[in-house]
Design an enzyme around this catalytic site. Structure first.
Site, short mmCIF file in Angstrom:
data_model
loop_
_atom_site.label_atom_id
_atom_site.label_comp_id
_atom_site.label_asym_id
_atom_site.label_seq_id
_atom_site.Cartn_x
_atom_site.Cartn_y
_atom_site.Cartn_z
N GLY A 22 -13.25 -8.08 -33.52
CA GLY A 22 -14.50 -7.35 -33.40
C GLY A 22 -15.59 -8.08 -32.66
N GLY A 24 -16.11 -7.96 -29.38
CA GLY A 24 -16.56 -7.25 -28.19
C GLY A 24 -16.20 -7.95 -26.90
N SER A 26 -13.20 -7.59 -25.24
CA SER A 26 -12.12 -6.87 -24.54
C SER A 26 -10.73 -7.37 -24.92
CB SER A 26 -12.29 -6.96 -23.01
OG SER A 26 -13.57 -6.55 -22.63
N SER A 27 -10.57 -7.84 -26.15
CA SER A 27 -9.25 -8.30 -26.57
C SER A 27 -8.24 -7.17 -26.58
CB SER A 27 -9.33 -8.96 -27.94
OG SER A 27 -9.89 -8.07 -28.89
N ASP A 68 -12.40 -2.89 -18.44
CA ASP A 68 -11.83 -4.05 -19.10
C ASP A 68 -10.37 -4.25 -18.70
OD1 ASP A 68 -14.26 -4.24 -20.32
OD2 ASP A 68 -13.59 -3.51 -22.26
N TYR A 117 -20.37 4.87 -29.52
CA TYR A 117 -19.94 4.75 -28.12
C TYR A 117 -19.65 6.12 -27.52
CZ TYR A 117 -17.10 3.35 -24.09
OH TYR A 117 -16.61 3.20 -22.83
#
Length: 260
Positions: A22, A24, A26-27, A68, A117
């Site tokens: 979590g 942020g 782009s995993s 991403d 989002y």
């Protein structure tokens, strides 16, 4: 991702990561691209990115973009990537060697599936339906957006497009203060017009900007928590992770799995 790639065979594997959940960073996109490459994908980077985006949308229900995944697939060592999502073109921009890019976790975990989002994207789509593609709209043209909230969301996109171009030009000119100024203005727009920042993120940005040698800072990712990215002189910051632009997954040949 397996559904998108449709490989002739599969494999058993283990996934490890040094990124906090979590954050942020782009995993999810990196994992999608890695799995596709491990399954033998050998197409063009943009096609790989689009397939991985479809996989993420199907798996999470979040109407994400392709930035991403494209960056993860097509990264170029030592360069930022200037992406045009109308023309679907990519331009490498050299990152000055004397610039340090530092990522600092705010301590707030976030997840796109539980955030606003999709609501932000829908607002931009409504604005675009009223006035045309936001990449081609001027600030004056935003007056034709009937809903005031949709207008503010669209204003962030229109001004952010210009800031991205300014930032790329500043990097190419090795003008770190100018690049940092773009980042600061970007964060303010994310906070005020797009409303995806949080008090914790705002406080972290302010603290980093007060550090000598830090030229700019902004939230990174979709907001609602996660991390802040800062542009700094070498050694200015002693916290967080120092990151660098590396080659993308597509640049490394991967043998497809073999077996029955």
């Amino acid at each position: 991702v397996v559904h998108e790639v449709s490989p002739p065979c599969g494999f058993d594997g283990t996934v490890t990561s040094t990124l906090p959940v979590g954050a942020g960073l782009s995993s999810s996109a990196a994992l999608e691209v890695a799995v596709a490459r491990a399954l033998g994908w050998d197409g063009e980077p943009i096609d790989l990115a689009v397939a991985c985006r479809r996989a993420e949308e199907t798996a999470s229900g979040v109407p994400c973009g392709v930035m991403d995944q494209w960056a993860s697939a097509a990264g170029i060592e030592g360069h930022a990537l200037l992406m045009d999502f109308d023309a679907m073109t990519l331009e490498p921009v050299p990152v000055p060697e004397d610039a340090e890019i530092i990522v600092v976790h705010s301590g707030e975990t976030r997840t796109l599936a539980g955030s606003a989002y999709a609501e932000r994207r829908a607002a931009c789509e409504r604005a675009a339906a009223a006035i045309g593609p936001l990449a081609a709209v001027s600030l004056d043209g935003l007056a034709a957006v009937p809903d005031p909230i949709d207008r503010r969301r669209a204003r962030h996109v229109v001004t952010e497009n210009e800031r991205v171009r300014e930032f790329a030009s500043a990097l190419a000119s090795r003008d770190l203060p100018a690049a940092g100024d773009c980042m600061v203005r970007s964060h303010l727009s994310l906070r005020d017009d797009f409303e995806v920042s949080t008090p914790t993120l705002d406080a972290l940005v302010e603290r980093l900007l007060a550090t000598p040698g830090v030229h700019g800072a902004r939230l990174t990712g979709a907001g609602f928590g996660g991390c802040v990215v800062a542009l700094a002189d070498p050694g200015a910051l002693t916290e967080g992770w120092m990151v660098r632009p590396s080659a993308g997954a597509w640049c490394r040949p991967i043998d497809p799995p073999v077996g029955p």
